[in-house]
Design a protein around this motif. Structure first.
Motif, PDB file in Angstrom:
ATOM      1  N   GLU A  52       6.865  12.022  12.087  1.00  0.00           N
ATOM      2  CA  GLU A  52       5.885  11.064  11.576  1.00  0.00           C
ATOM      3  C   GLU A  52       6.490  10.213  10.464  1.00  0.00           C
ATOM      4  OE1 GLU A  52       2.048  13.937  12.541  1.00  0.00           O
ATOM      5  OE2 GLU A  52       2.743  13.682  10.493  1.00  0.00           O
ATOM      6  N   PHE A  53       7.292  10.841   9.605  1.00  0.00           N
ATOM      7  CA  PHE A  53       7.954  10.090   8.541  1.00  0.00           C
ATOM      8  C   PHE A  53       8.900   9.042   9.136  1.00  0.00           C
ATOM      9  CE2 PHE A  53      11.298   9.125   5.569  1.00  0.00           C
ATOM     10  CZ  PHE A  53      10.634   8.982   4.356  1.00  0.00           C
ATOM     11  N   GLU A  54       9.705   9.455  10.112  1.00  0.00           N
ATOM     12  CA  GLU A  54      10.641   8.515  10.726  1.00  0.00           C
ATOM     13  C   GLU A  54       9.911   7.374  11.427  1.00  0.00           C
ATOM     14  OE1 GLU A  54      13.829   8.462  10.431  1.00  0.00           O
ATOM     15  OE2 GLU A  54      14.079  10.362   9.394  1.00  0.00           O
ATOM     16  N   LEU A  55       8.797   7.698  12.054  1.00  0.00           N
ATOM     17  CA  LEU A  55       8.009   6.684  12.752  1.00  0.00           C
ATOM     18  C   LEU A  55       7.429   5.693  11.745  1.00  0.00           C
ATOM     19  CD1 LEU A  55       7.059   5.970  15.623  1.00  0.00           C
ATOM     20  CD2 LEU A  55       5.050   7.405  15.223  1.00  0.00           C
ATOM     21  N   LEU A  56       6.843   6.204  10.663  1.00  0.00           N
ATOM     22  CA  LEU A  56       6.269   5.329   9.643  1.00  0.00           C
ATOM     23  C   LEU A  56       7.352   4.477   8.983  1.00  0.00           C
ATOM     24  CD1 LEU A  56       3.851   4.405   7.979  1.00  0.00           C
ATOM     25  CD2 LEU A  56       4.235   6.354   6.449  1.00  0.00           C
ATOM     26  N   GLN A  57       8.500   5.075   8.728  1.00  0.00           N
ATOM     27  CA  GLN A  57       9.606   4.332   8.123  1.00  0.00           C
ATOM     28  C   GLN A  57      10.060   3.191   9.029  1.00  0.00           C
ATOM     29  OE1 GLN A  57      13.333   5.946   5.786  1.00  0.00           O
ATOM     30  NE2 GLN A  57      13.732   6.109   7.965  1.00  0.00           N
ATOM     31  N   PHE A 114       0.801  -1.222   0.000  1.00  0.00           N
ATOM     32  CA  PHE A 114       0.000   0.000   0.000  1.00  0.00           C
ATOM     33  C   PHE A 114       0.838   1.279   0.000  1.00  0.00           C
ATOM     34  CE2 PHE A 114      -2.823  -3.185   1.806  1.00  0.00           C
ATOM     35  CZ  PHE A 114      -4.023  -2.931   1.154  1.00  0.00           C
ATOM     36  N   PHE A 115       2.089   1.212   0.471  1.00  0.00           N
ATOM     37  CA  PHE A 115       2.867   2.420   0.691  1.00  0.00           C
ATOM     38  C   PHE A 115       4.100   2.505  -0.198  1.00  0.00           C
ATOM     39  CE2 PHE A 115       0.547   1.923   4.629  1.00  0.00           C
ATOM     40  CZ  PHE A 115       0.193   3.219   4.951  1.00  0.00           C
ATOM     41  N   LYS A 116       4.524   3.747  -0.419  1.00  0.00           N
ATOM     42  CA  LYS A 116       5.812   4.038  -1.047  1.00  0.00           C
ATOM     43  C   LYS A 116       6.431   5.203  -0.280  1.00  0.00           C
ATOM     44  CE  LYS A 116       7.983   5.662  -5.337  1.00  0.00           C
ATOM     45  NZ  LYS A 116       7.733   6.062  -6.755  1.00  0.00           N
ATOM     46  N   LEU A 117       7.654   5.011   0.206  1.00  0.00           N
ATOM     47  CA  LEU A 117       8.375   6.042   0.944  1.00  0.00           C
ATOM     48  C   LEU A 117       9.665   6.373   0.215  1.00  0.00           C
ATOM     49  CD1 LEU A 117       6.453   4.944   3.244  1.00  0.00           C
ATOM     50  CD2 LEU A 117       8.327   5.457   4.838  1.00  0.00           C
ATOM     51  N   ASN A 118       9.883   7.637  -0.035  1.00  0.00           N
ATOM     52  CA  ASN A 118      11.141   8.099  -0.601  1.00  0.00           C
ATOM     53  C   ASN A 118      11.965   8.698   0.537  1.00  0.00           C
ATOM     54  OD1 ASN A 118      13.195   9.801  -1.795  1.00  0.00           O
ATOM     55  ND2 ASN A 118      12.123   9.538  -3.733  1.00  0.00           N
ATOM     56  N   GLN A 119      13.044   8.023   0.889  1.00  0.00           N
ATOM     57  CA  GLN A 119      13.834   8.427   2.046  1.00  0.00           C
ATOM     58  C   GLN A 119      14.667   9.679   1.787  1.00  0.00           C
ATOM     59  OE1 GLN A 119      16.039   5.069   3.574  1.00  0.00           O
ATOM     60  NE2 GLN A 119      14.273   3.705   3.433  1.00  0.00           N
ATOM     61  N   ASP A 120      14.899  10.015   0.520  1.00  0.00           N
ATOM     62  CA  ASP A 120      15.658  11.225   0.214  1.00  0.00           C
ATOM     63  C   ASP A 120      14.765  12.459   0.237  1.00  0.00           C
ATOM     64  OD1 ASP A 120      18.074   9.965   0.003  1.00  0.00           O
ATOM     65  OD2 ASP A 120      17.967   9.700  -2.162  1.00  0.00           O
ATOM     66  N   THR A 121      13.607  12.367  -0.428  1.00  0.00           N
ATOM     67  CA  THR A 121      12.702  13.516  -0.475  1.00  0.00           C
ATOM     68  C   THR A 121      11.730  13.539   0.692  1.00  0.00           C
ATOM     69  OG1 THR A 121      11.064  12.327  -1.825  1.00  0.00           O
ATOM     70  CG2 THR A 121      12.807  13.510  -2.989  1.00  0.00           C
ATOM     71  N   ARG A 122      11.705  12.425   1.457  1.00  0.00           N
ATOM     72  CA  ARG A 122      10.858  12.298   2.636  1.00  0.00           C
ATOM     73  C   ARG A 122       9.386  12.457   2.266  1.00  0.00           C
ATOM     74  NH1 ARG A 122      14.444  11.972   6.588  1.00  0.00           N
ATOM     75  NH2 ARG A 122      12.868  11.925   8.202  1.00  0.00           N
TER      76      ARG A 122
END
Length: 230
Positions: free
Chosen positions: A157-162, A133-141
């Motif tokens: 929130e991004f760090e928590l979801l990651q 369901f998800f896509k995370l871009n760690q560079d652009t956050r």
């Protein structure tokens, strides 16, 4: 690092300015809430430090308005040390809070901890994490859910979801999440995790998939496979 400091106590500002110079931070001090919003819109900032009580507009209201358009890290400075006040600040989008009176060294440590994971890194290849369901871009956050971009995801929130997505079905205690996401011992204040999980859930949950599940008496886990009755 460019920091916007919104604080009407001149002695606090003078003290912070001295420490910022030592750390080679570029600090801009604003003493009025409304003027602070104008300053925020005029420039790009790496961090915002907000006093709670301000002329013109209070810090919590400023925090809420900033969160409507930016995910910049925010630290609240407050003399209000009750549980309800601290939770309110976090619910409005603050990443951290420091209660007055405080040690400048403590604030410097909090600044470094909040920003440590958000510094832009120049890397030739984007780091992308994808699930069903998800896509995370760690560079652009950036975060996408079912192909649609999730807006206003704060740095924490991004760090928590990651952390959840890269460890599916792993049960984390609140203390583990504090250490892994916040990067330092948060004085045992587990409410910080609960507030951030609550905010994150609202942004990513589908009608029948909460994704982040409470494990009673332990903590939280991420599981995309669990479907709830509509």
């Amino acid at each position: 690092m460019k920091i916007l400091i919104v604080e009407d106590n001149e002695s606090v500002c003078s003290m912070l300015e001295m420490f910022f110079q030592k750390e080679q931070y570029e600090g801009t001090f604003i003493h009025d809430g409304l003027k602070a919003l104008e300053a925020f819109d005029r420039d790009e900032w790496d961090l915002v430090i907000l006093d709670w009580m301000l002329p013109g507009m209070d810090g919590v209201s400023i925090c809420r308005k900033i969160r409507e358009k930016s995910s910049v890290p925010i630290i609240m400075l407050t003399a209000k040390d009750s549980e309800s006040d601290q939770v309110l600040g976090l619910e409005m989008g603050a990443d951290d809070y420091v209660t007055k009176p405080f040690s400048p060294l403590t604030l410097m440590a909090r600044i470094k901890a909040v920003t440590r994971r958000y510094q832009t890194k120049e890397e030739p290849v984007e780091k992308v994490v994808e699930t069903q369901f998800f896509k995370l871009n760690q560079d652009t956050r950036e975060v996408w859910l079912n192909g649609e971009k999730v807006t206003h995801v704060t740095p924490k929130e991004f760090e928590l979801l990651q952390e959840f997505i890269t460890h599916p079905k792993k049960v984390f205690t609140r203390d583990q999440l504090l250490e892994r996401v916040w990067g330092y011992q948060y004085y045992g204040d587990e409410r910080t995790v609960d507030v951030h999980v609550k905010r994150l859930r609202k942004k990513i949950a589908l009608s029948n998939r909460p994704f982040i599940h409470t494990v009673w008496g332990v903590g939280y886990k991420f599981d995309e496979s669990v479907v709830e009755d509509a």
